[in-house]
Write a protein that holds these residues in place. Structure first.
Motif, mmCIF file in Angstrom:
data_model
loop_
_atom_site.group_PDB
_atom_site.id
_atom_site.type_symbol
_atom_site.label_atom_id
_atom_site.label_comp_id
_atom_site.label_asym_id
_atom_site.label_seq_id
_atom_site.Cartn_x
_atom_site.Cartn_y
_atom_site.Cartn_z
ATOM 1 N N VAL A 192 87.703 84.603 67.341
ATOM 2 C CA VAL A 192 88.846 85.643 67.492
ATOM 3 C C VAL A 192 89.669 85.021 68.917
ATOM 4 O O VAL A 192 90.636 85.010 68.866
ATOM 5 C CB VAL A 192 88.347 87.198 67.534
ATOM 6 N N ILE A 193 88.593 84.981 69.814
ATOM 7 C CA ILE A 193 89.298 84.544 71.420
ATOM 8 C C ILE A 193 89.916 83.338 71.313
ATOM 9 O O ILE A 193 91.053 83.326 71.720
ATOM 10 C CB ILE A 193 88.034 84.450 72.403
ATOM 11 N N ASP A 194 89.606 82.235 70.694
ATOM 12 C CA ASP A 194 90.389 81.006 70.518
ATOM 13 C C ASP A 194 91.539 81.262 69.695
ATOM 14 O O ASP A 194 92.715 80.806 70.088
ATOM 15 C CB ASP A 194 89.593 79.976 69.467
ATOM 16 N N LEU A 195 91.621 82.365 68.587
ATOM 17 C CA LEU A 195 92.887 82.476 67.979
ATOM 18 C C LEU A 195 93.636 83.213 68.665
ATOM 19 O O LEU A 195 94.939 83.074 68.748
ATOM 20 C CB LEU A 195 92.218 83.514 66.720
ATOM 21 N N LEU A 196 93.357 84.309 69.536
ATOM 22 C CA LEU A 196 94.272 85.188 70.328
ATOM 23 C C LEU A 196 94.992 84.128 71.228
ATOM 24 O O LEU A 196 95.916 84.177 71.640
ATOM 25 C CB LEU A 196 93.551 86.113 71.055
ATOM 26 N N THR A 197 94.109 83.119 71.892
ATOM 27 C CA THR A 197 94.551 82.214 72.870
ATOM 28 C C THR A 197 95.585 81.306 72.373
ATOM 29 O O THR A 197 96.700 81.193 73.019
ATOM 30 C CB THR A 197 93.562 81.496 73.502
ATOM 31 N N HIS A 212 85.019 95.053 77.417
ATOM 32 C CA HIS A 212 84.140 94.239 77.859
ATOM 33 C C HIS A 212 84.887 93.335 79.007
ATOM 34 O O HIS A 212 85.602 92.553 78.792
ATOM 35 C CB HIS A 212 83.640 93.170 76.708
ATOM 36 N N PRO A 213 84.375 93.461 80.348
ATOM 37 C CA PRO A 213 85.041 92.753 81.244
ATOM 38 C C PRO A 213 85.052 91.221 81.046
ATOM 39 O O PRO A 213 85.986 90.448 81.503
ATOM 40 C CB PRO A 213 84.033 92.985 82.439
ATOM 41 N N GLU A 214 84.463 90.673 80.150
ATOM 42 C CA GLU A 214 84.174 89.064 79.915
ATOM 43 C C GLU A 214 85.718 88.892 79.218
ATOM 44 O O GLU A 214 86.043 87.839 79.389
ATOM 45 C CB GLU A 214 82.838 88.799 79.009
ATOM 46 N N LEU A 215 85.827 89.714 78.366
ATOM 47 C CA LEU A 215 87.026 89.640 77.491
ATOM 48 C C LEU A 215 88.573 89.815 78.343
ATOM 49 O O LEU A 215 89.419 88.913 78.395
ATOM 50 C CB LEU A 215 87.146 90.480 76.431
ATOM 51 N N VAL A 216 88.193 90.541 79.350
ATOM 52 C CA VAL A 216 89.414 90.840 80.174
ATOM 53 C C VAL A 216 89.649 89.460 80.737
ATOM 54 O O VAL A 216 90.761 88.977 81.166
ATOM 55 C CB VAL A 216 89.160 92.129 81.086
ATOM 56 N N ARG A 217 88.363 88.913 81.349
ATOM 57 C CA ARG A 217 88.394 87.742 82.345
ATOM 58 C C ARG A 217 89.157 86.521 81.549
ATOM 59 O O ARG A 217 89.653 85.791 82.088
ATOM 60 C CB ARG A 217 86.898 87.427 82.860
ATOM 61 N N ARG A 218 88.551 86.300 80.282
ATOM 62 C CA ARG A 218 88.887 85.390 79.583
ATOM 63 C C ARG A 218 90.359 85.261 78.893
ATOM 64 O O ARG A 218 91.046 84.294 78.810
ATOM 65 C CB ARG A 218 88.114 85.063 78.484
ATOM 66 N N LEU A 219 90.792 86.563 78.895
ATOM 67 C CA LEU A 219 92.137 86.722 78.058
ATOM 68 C C LEU A 219 93.293 87.129 78.641
ATOM 69 O O LEU A 219 94.398 87.135 78.373
ATOM 70 C CB LEU A 219 92.029 87.268 76.691
ATOM 71 N N ALA A 220 92.776 88.024 79.835
ATOM 72 C CA ALA A 220 94.058 88.797 80.170
ATOM 73 C C ALA A 220 94.886 88.253 81.417
ATOM 74 O O ALA A 220 94.271 87.342 82.225
ATOM 75 C CB ALA A 220 93.479 90.284 80.940
ATOM 76 N N ASP A 221 96.414 88.263 81.348
ATOM 77 C CA ASP A 221 97.002 87.931 82.517
ATOM 78 C C ASP A 221 97.428 88.736 83.524
ATOM 79 O O ASP A 221 97.819 88.693 84.569
ATOM 80 C CB ASP A 221 98.341 87.154 81.939
ATOM 81 N N ARG A 222 97.169 90.051 82.877
ATOM 82 C CA ARG A 222 97.584 91.324 83.759
ATOM 83 C C ARG A 222 96.491 92.295 83.216
ATOM 84 O O ARG A 222 96.384 92.567 82.202
ATOM 85 C CB ARG A 222 98.857 92.004 83.513
ATOM 86 N N VAL A 223 95.971 93.406 84.140
ATOM 87 C CA VAL A 223 95.199 94.300 84.102
ATOM 88 C C VAL A 223 95.885 95.660 84.585
ATOM 89 O O VAL A 223 96.328 95.704 85.420
ATOM 90 C CB VAL A 223 93.831 94.375 84.692
ATOM 91 N N VAL A 224 95.861 96.741 83.675
ATOM 92 C CA VAL A 224 96.254 98.027 83.809
ATOM 93 C C VAL A 224 95.051 99.058 83.860
ATOM 94 O O VAL A 224 94.364 98.943 82.871
ATOM 95 C CB VAL A 224 97.555 98.618 82.960
#
Ligand SMILES: Nc1ncnc2c1ncn2[C@@H]1O[C@H](COP(=O)(O)OP(=O)(O)OP(=O)(O)O)[C@@H](O)[C@H]1O
Length: 235
Positions: A192-197, A212-224
């Motif tokens: 899913v992470i690959d697909l979203l990327t 999960h902070p790991e998902l934020v680190r890998r996928l997020a460009d901005r954080v609110v």
């Protein structure tokens, strides 16, 4: 510089519990933006209103205050906080997708049809839609023996895969994701992470709730980050 697909300004929503004479604030004064080819993550403790923000944008909830400005491909802006139900349904069909934690679908519809339906509603022919659905189900590790079975009896993880496949199949311009990997095993989460990327790189803008902070680190460009609101009781 790209212009934002979505600009949320001072969004607030509260629920009134008449029996208890209480106002439950679900989110207050939320500002955020989503850009093409980017993922904005919403984080914060339980109950701070993360899912409510997504539901206000998708208009499952009617926002209490604020603006939700969606800009379409032609540059036309719609305030989703004010738009008619008809306009909202139009945008849901072509522009805005929502992958929730829960699957709501007709009880007797086979999984393959549940997933291909968004493409059929957009006018795609049945065979193309079913082929695209099969590709996604394969990618998300849904066993082929389940494709003709209605997902009502599926496990949490299987339902989440069907939800993801249905949300991703038509590649909307703006994709809302509420904990998209919450019930998945590590291998499927990676897919899913690959697909979203990949989808992000194609231009889709995403707004996602992650615990999960790991998902934020890998996928997020901005954080609110949202902060919890206090319940107001009226004596
Ligand atoms: N339909 C509703 N009716 C009444 N209160 C609601 C409703 N939906 C949400 N709330 C309340 O709004 C607040 C925010 O809920 P929400 O689900 O948006 O939080 P969240 O940050 O997504 O939580 P979690 O991380 O646990 O999923 C909570 O106090 C919740 O009880």
């Amino acid at each position: 510089m790209n212009s934002a697909i979505l600009t949320v300004e001072k969004l607030s929503k509260q629920f009134f519990l008449h029996e208890q004479q209480a106002a439950i604030p679900s989110c207050a004064e939320v500002d955020l933006q989503v850009f093409p080819k980017e993922l904005t993550a919403i984080v914060g403790p339980t109950g701070c209103g993360k899912s409510s923000v997504l539901k206000c944008i998708y208009r499952t909830y009617l926002p209490g205050a604020g603006r939700i400005l969606y800009q379409n491909e032609a540059g036309h802006t719609t305030d989703l906080a004010q738009a008619s139900d008809h306009r909202v349904l139009e945008l849901r069909l072509r522009d805005i997708g929502f992958v929730t934690q829960f699957l709501h679908c007709l009880p007797r519809k086979p999984a393959l049809d549940v997933v291909s339906e968004p493409l059929l509603l957009r006018g795609e022919n049945r065979e193309t839609a079913r082929d695209a659905a099969a590709d996604l189900l394969r990618l998300l590790n849904v066993p082929e023996r389940l494709w003709q079975v209605p997902p009502a009896t599926f496990s949490g993880g299987e339902k989440q895969r069907i939800n993801l496949a249905r949300g991703l199949i038509s590649q909307p311009r703006l994709l809302l994701l509420d904990e998209p990997t919450a019930s998945l095993d590590p291998d499927t989460s990676e897919r899913v992470i690959d697909l979203l990327t990949t989808i992000k790189a194609k231009g889709v803008g995403m707004l996602a709730v992650f615990h999960h902070p790991e998902l934020v680190r890998r996928l997020a460009d901005r954080v609110v980050e949202l902060i919890p609101q206090k319940t107001l009781c009226h004596e």
